[in-house]
Design a protein around this motif. Structure first.
Motif, short mmCIF file in Angstrom:
data_model
loop_
_atom_site.label_atom_id
_atom_site.label_comp_id
_atom_site.label_asym_id
_atom_site.label_seq_id
_atom_site.Cartn_x
_atom_site.Cartn_y
_atom_site.Cartn_z
N ASP A 53 0.83 -1.21 0.00
CA ASP A 53 0.00 0.00 0.00
C ASP A 53 0.87 1.26 0.00
N ILE A 54 0.49 2.22 -0.82
CA ILE A 54 1.19 3.50 -0.92
C ILE A 54 0.18 4.61 -0.67
N THR A 55 0.47 5.49 0.30
CA THR A 55 -0.38 6.65 0.57
C THR A 55 0.47 7.91 0.50
N VAL A 56 0.04 8.85 -0.34
CA VAL A 56 0.71 10.15 -0.43
C VAL A 56 -0.04 11.10 0.48
N PRO A 57 0.61 11.66 1.51
CA PRO A 57 -0.11 12.45 2.52
C PRO A 57 -0.79 13.69 1.97
N ASN A 58 -1.77 14.14 2.71
CA ASN A 58 -2.53 15.35 2.38
C ASN A 58 -1.62 16.58 2.32
N GLY A 59 -1.96 17.51 1.42
CA GLY A 59 -1.23 18.77 1.35
C GLY A 59 -0.35 18.85 0.14
N VAL A 73 -3.00 2.24 -4.04
CA VAL A 73 -2.30 3.52 -4.10
C VAL A 73 -3.33 4.63 -3.89
N LEU A 74 -3.10 5.45 -2.88
CA LEU A 74 -4.02 6.51 -2.49
C LEU A 74 -3.29 7.84 -2.48
N LEU A 75 -3.82 8.81 -3.25
CA LEU A 75 -3.30 10.17 -3.23
C LEU A 75 -4.28 11.02 -2.44
N GLN A 76 -3.84 11.51 -1.30
CA GLN A 76 -4.69 12.38 -0.51
C GLN A 76 -4.84 13.74 -1.19
N PRO A 77 -5.85 14.55 -0.80
CA PRO A 77 -6.09 15.82 -1.47
C PRO A 77 -4.85 16.71 -1.57
N HIS A 78 -4.66 17.30 -2.76
CA HIS A 78 -3.60 18.29 -3.04
C HIS A 78 -2.20 17.68 -3.08
N SER A 79 -2.09 16.38 -3.06
CA SER A 79 -0.77 15.74 -3.10
C SER A 79 -0.38 15.43 -4.55
N THR A 80 0.90 15.07 -4.76
CA THR A 80 1.40 14.73 -6.09
C THR A 80 2.24 13.47 -6.01
N LEU A 81 1.99 12.55 -6.93
CA LEU A 81 2.79 11.33 -7.05
C LEU A 81 3.33 11.27 -8.47
N THR A 82 4.65 11.18 -8.61
CA THR A 82 5.28 11.12 -9.92
C THR A 82 5.81 9.72 -10.18
N LEU A 83 5.41 9.15 -11.30
CA LEU A 83 5.92 7.85 -11.73
C LEU A 83 7.24 8.07 -12.45
N ILE A 84 8.32 7.54 -11.89
CA ILE A 84 9.65 7.83 -12.43
C ILE A 84 10.15 6.67 -13.29
N ASN A 85 11.05 6.99 -14.19
CA ASN A 85 11.80 6.03 -15.00
C ASN A 85 10.98 5.36 -16.10
N GLY A 86 9.67 5.24 -15.93
CA GLY A 86 8.86 4.54 -16.90
C GLY A 86 8.88 3.04 -16.66
N GLY A 87 7.85 2.34 -17.14
CA GLY A 87 7.79 0.90 -16.95
C GLY A 87 6.40 0.46 -16.57
N VAL A 88 6.30 -0.73 -15.97
CA VAL A 88 5.01 -1.35 -15.67
C VAL A 88 4.73 -1.27 -14.17
N TYR A 89 3.51 -0.84 -13.84
CA TYR A 89 3.04 -0.75 -12.46
C TYR A 89 1.85 -1.68 -12.30
#
Length: 204
Positions: A53-59, A73-89
Motif C-alpha cells: 500500500d502507498i499513501t501520499v499524505p494530504n497537502g 495507491v491513495l493520493l490524498q487531497p492536493h498531493s502529487t505522485l510522480t511515476l519515475i523512469n517509466g515501466g510497468v506498475y
C-alpha cells in the motif's frame, strides 16, 4: 456510448447504441471488440498484503514511485505522485482524491486489477513535455460489480485526464466537465455534461 447534453466529443465514436451527439465521425454496428489495435489486455498482478500500500499524505506533499508491484495507491487531497523512469506498475486500486496529481515522467503502463477513481479536480497526465497521453496507458481489469468504486473507472467532475484507459469488462465514466485526452475503451463509456474528449491514442 452515452454522451450527455453539453459534452463535446470530437473524435470518432464506434458503437452499437449511442445516446447524444458528437462532432466527430460515427460508426454504428460493432462486430468485433475492440475496433482498434491493442497489444492485448494486460491484467494487474498486485501484491496481496498491506506491504504494497502507498499513501501520499494530504497537502503539498510530492512523492515518487518506481515501477513494480503494489496494492492500493491513495493520493490524498492536493498531493502529487510522480511515476519515475517509466515501466510497468501493478496495482489493485488507484484513488486520486480531490486536486491531487498523478504524473508520469516517462512512458508508463499501469495495470489496475480492482478499480480506478479520480475525485473532483484531480489530474492524471504527463510530468514533462516529452510525455503525452499516448505514453500513459491504464488497463483496468474489474467489472463494475466488483470495482472498489461505483464503476470500473470513475472520473469525477472537473478532473483532468491525459492518458489512455482500457476497461475491457467495465464502465468508464468521464463525469461532467471532465477534460480528457487519450483513447477510452470500455464495455461502456459514459461522457458527462460539458465534458470534453479529444484523441491521442496509444492504440493505432
Amino acid at each position: 456510448v452515452g454522451i450527455t447534453s453539453g459534452a463535446h466529443v470530437s473524435a470518432a465514436v464506434y458503437y452499437n447504441s449511442l445516446t447524444g451527439t458528437t462532432t466527430g465521425q460515427e460508426f454504428q454496428g460493432l462486430t468485433e471488440f475492440p475496433l482498434v489495435w491493442t497489444p492485448g489486455f494486460q491484467y494487474g498482478e498486485p501484491v496481496a498484503d498491506a506491504s504494497g500500500d502507498i499513501t501520499v499524505p494530504n497537502g503539498s506533499t510530492t512523492m515518487t514511485l518506481a515501477p513494480g508491484k503494489y496494492r492500493d495507491v491513495l493520493l490524498q487531497p492536493h498531493s502529487t505522485l510522480t511515476l519515475i523512469n517509466g515501466g510497468v506498475y501493478h496495482l489493485r486500486n488507484l484513488w486520486a482524491k480531490s486536486d491531487s496529481k498523478l504524473l508520469a515522467a516517462a512512458a508508463s503502463d499501469l495495470r489496475v486489477l480492482g478499480g480506478l477513481a479520480l475525485d473532483n479536480g484531480s489530474t492524471i497526465g504527463p510530468a514533462n513535455a516529452s510525455v503525452t497521453a499516448k505514453n500513459i496507458v491504464f488497463y483496468v481489469g474489474t467489472d463494475d460489480a466488483h470495482s472498489s468504486y461505483s464503476t470500473a473507472v470513475n472520473v469525477s467532475p472537473k478532473a483532468f485526464v491525459s492518458a489512455n484507459i482500457f476497461a475491457e469488462n467495465g464502465t468508464i465514466l468521464l463525469n461532467q466537465e471532465t477534460q480528457a485526452t487519450g483513447a477510452f475503451i470500455g464495455k461502456k463509456v459514459v461522457v458527462g455534461k460539458y465534458a470534453r474528449v479529444s484523441l491521442n491514442s496509444a492504440f493505432n
